[in-house]
Design an enzyme around this catalytic site. Structure first.
Site, PDB file in Angstrom:
ATOM      1  N   ARG A 160       0.807  -1.214   0.000  1.00 18.14           N
ATOM      2  CA  ARG A 160       0.000   0.000   0.000  1.00 18.14           C
ATOM      3  C   ARG A 160       0.843   1.269   0.000  1.00 18.14           C
ATOM      4  O   ARG A 160       0.531   2.253   0.674  1.00 18.14           O
ATOM      5  CB  ARG A 160      -0.960   0.008   1.201  1.00 18.14           C
ATOM      6  CG  ARG A 160      -1.888  -1.199   1.270  1.00 18.14           C
ATOM      7  CD  ARG A 160      -2.819  -1.304   0.062  1.00 18.14           C
ATOM      8  NE  ARG A 160      -3.652  -2.470   0.179  1.00 18.14           N
ATOM      9  CZ  ARG A 160      -3.345  -3.682  -0.310  1.00 18.14           C
ATOM     10  NH1 ARG A 160      -2.217  -3.849  -0.992  1.00 18.14           N
ATOM     11  NH2 ARG A 160      -4.163  -4.698  -0.161  1.00 18.14           N
ATOM     12  N   SER A 209     -10.934   1.363   2.685  1.00 15.54           N
ATOM     13  CA  SER A 209     -10.265   0.946   3.916  1.00 15.54           C
ATOM     14  C   SER A 209      -9.521   2.122   4.547  1.00 15.54           C
ATOM     15  O   SER A 209      -8.800   2.845   3.868  1.00 15.54           O
ATOM     16  CB  SER A 209      -9.266  -0.182   3.619  1.00 15.54           C
ATOM     17  OG  SER A 209      -9.934  -1.312   3.117  1.00 15.54           O
ATOM     18  N   GLU A 280      -4.371   4.394   5.546  1.00 18.40           N
ATOM     19  CA  GLU A 280      -4.208   4.093   4.126  1.00 18.40           C
ATOM     20  C   GLU A 280      -4.718   5.246   3.275  1.00 18.40           C
ATOM     21  O   GLU A 280      -4.251   5.460   2.161  1.00 18.40           O
ATOM     22  CB  GLU A 280      -4.983   2.803   3.813  1.00 18.40           C
ATOM     23  CG  GLU A 280      -4.837   2.257   2.426  1.00 18.40           C
ATOM     24  CD  GLU A 280      -5.470   0.874   2.314  1.00 18.40           C
ATOM     25  OE1 GLU A 280      -6.280   0.685   1.387  1.00 18.40           O
ATOM     26  OE2 GLU A 280      -5.158   0.003   3.131  1.00 18.40           O
TER      27      GLU A 280
END
Length: 293
Positions: A160, A209, A280
């Protein structure tokens, strides 16, 4: 190239929050992106790209920056044997559909990422065991220093994460996929979408998320659920009752509400598990997640 002033960004974000951008433009070609980068450089304006508005929180007060939403040639998709050449603004869903029609597999994971190719490259988006790093051949990136192709290694891709920063714009990417029966691709995508719908609040306004999964036996969602945070609400935002790693707009939410929920989630995870959760979501404007103390 038309540059608009004081454009409200709430309508361009999936959570539906955020204030105006001081400058906003829709470039349709690499040349126009380069012109806009020069425009911003002369005015000392930061540059950011909004994509489809997922994985993005914009400050309620807005952002003093040039915000780009790619269009035209920069959302095009072209198939060439086992390669797909795509604009940075192309939606993952459109690219996946074209790949399936061409009998090319390997991009099925992207059905769970409701964003663009540029956003996927930016954060090395991934789901269900796949990510951008493993399908990218190379990426064309425009920046103040010029425009050039970068490999996955040069992008610094990891979980990520990429080394790209605001001011750099993913204008094009080449994906290398593999031959696969379209019916098999369709079946796998249907299965993955069913799993996603069963586990995530896909019918609510969220920004995807919230936290990266920590190096722990529990995922971020399971950890926050164990902390009793499902359904916890601040202002108009709430932690999803369905999946604790999502924040929903429950009505009249502000970005400040989402930030406060993130702060509380981090506090509880640290207090109960000793884990420092890392977000994130990308933050745009004068936004900070206070340090744990």
């Amino acid at each position: 190239m038309n540059v608009e002033e004081r454009v409200e960004l709430a309508r361009y974000t999936t959570l539906g929050t955020g204030g105006p951008a001081s400058a906003f433009a829709r470039p349709r070609s690499v040349t126009q992106v380069e012109e806009l980068l020069r425009f911003a450089d002369v005015r000392a304006l930061p540059v950011a790209t909004v994509g489809l508005g997922s994985n993005l929180l914009v400050a309620d007060e807005g952002v003093d920056a040039l915000v780009l939403k790619l269009d035209g040639d920069l959302v095009a998709v072209t198939v060439d044997r086992d390669r797909i050449r795509v604009g940075g603004g192309a939606a993952n869903a459109v690219v996946l559909h074209r790949a399936r029609d061409a009998g090319l597999g390997g991009f099925e994971f992207a059905c769970a990422i409701p964003g663009t190719i540029g956003g996927g490259v930016w954060m090395n988006g991934g789901a269900y065991g796949g990510d951008f790093e493993h399908v990218l051949e190379r990426v064309l990136v425009a920046g103040a220093e010029g425009t050039g192709w970068l490999t996955p290694a040069e992008l610094g891709l990891s979980y990520r994460h990429s080394d790209l920063r605001h001011g750099q714009v993913v204008v094009e990417a080449e994906l290398r996929l593999r031959p696969r029966d379209p019916a098999s691709i369709k079946a796998e995508v249907a299965e993955l979408n069913a799993r996603r719908k069963a586990a995530q609040p896909t019918n609510r306004r969220t920004y995807g998320s919230v936290f990266k999964n920590p190096d722990h036996e529990l995922t971020a969602g399971r950890m926050l659920e164990a902390c009793g945070l499902k359904g916890h609400r601040i202002g108009g935002a709430q932690i999803s009752p369905k999946h604790a790693n999502f924040i929903e707009n429950a009505g009249g939410a502000r970005t400040a509400d989402a930030i406060a929920l993130m702060q509380e989630a981090r506090r509880r995870a640290h207090e109960q598990y000793g884990v420092d959760l890392r977000h994130e979501v990308e933050l745009l404007g004068d936004l900070q997640i206070p340090a744990l103390g």
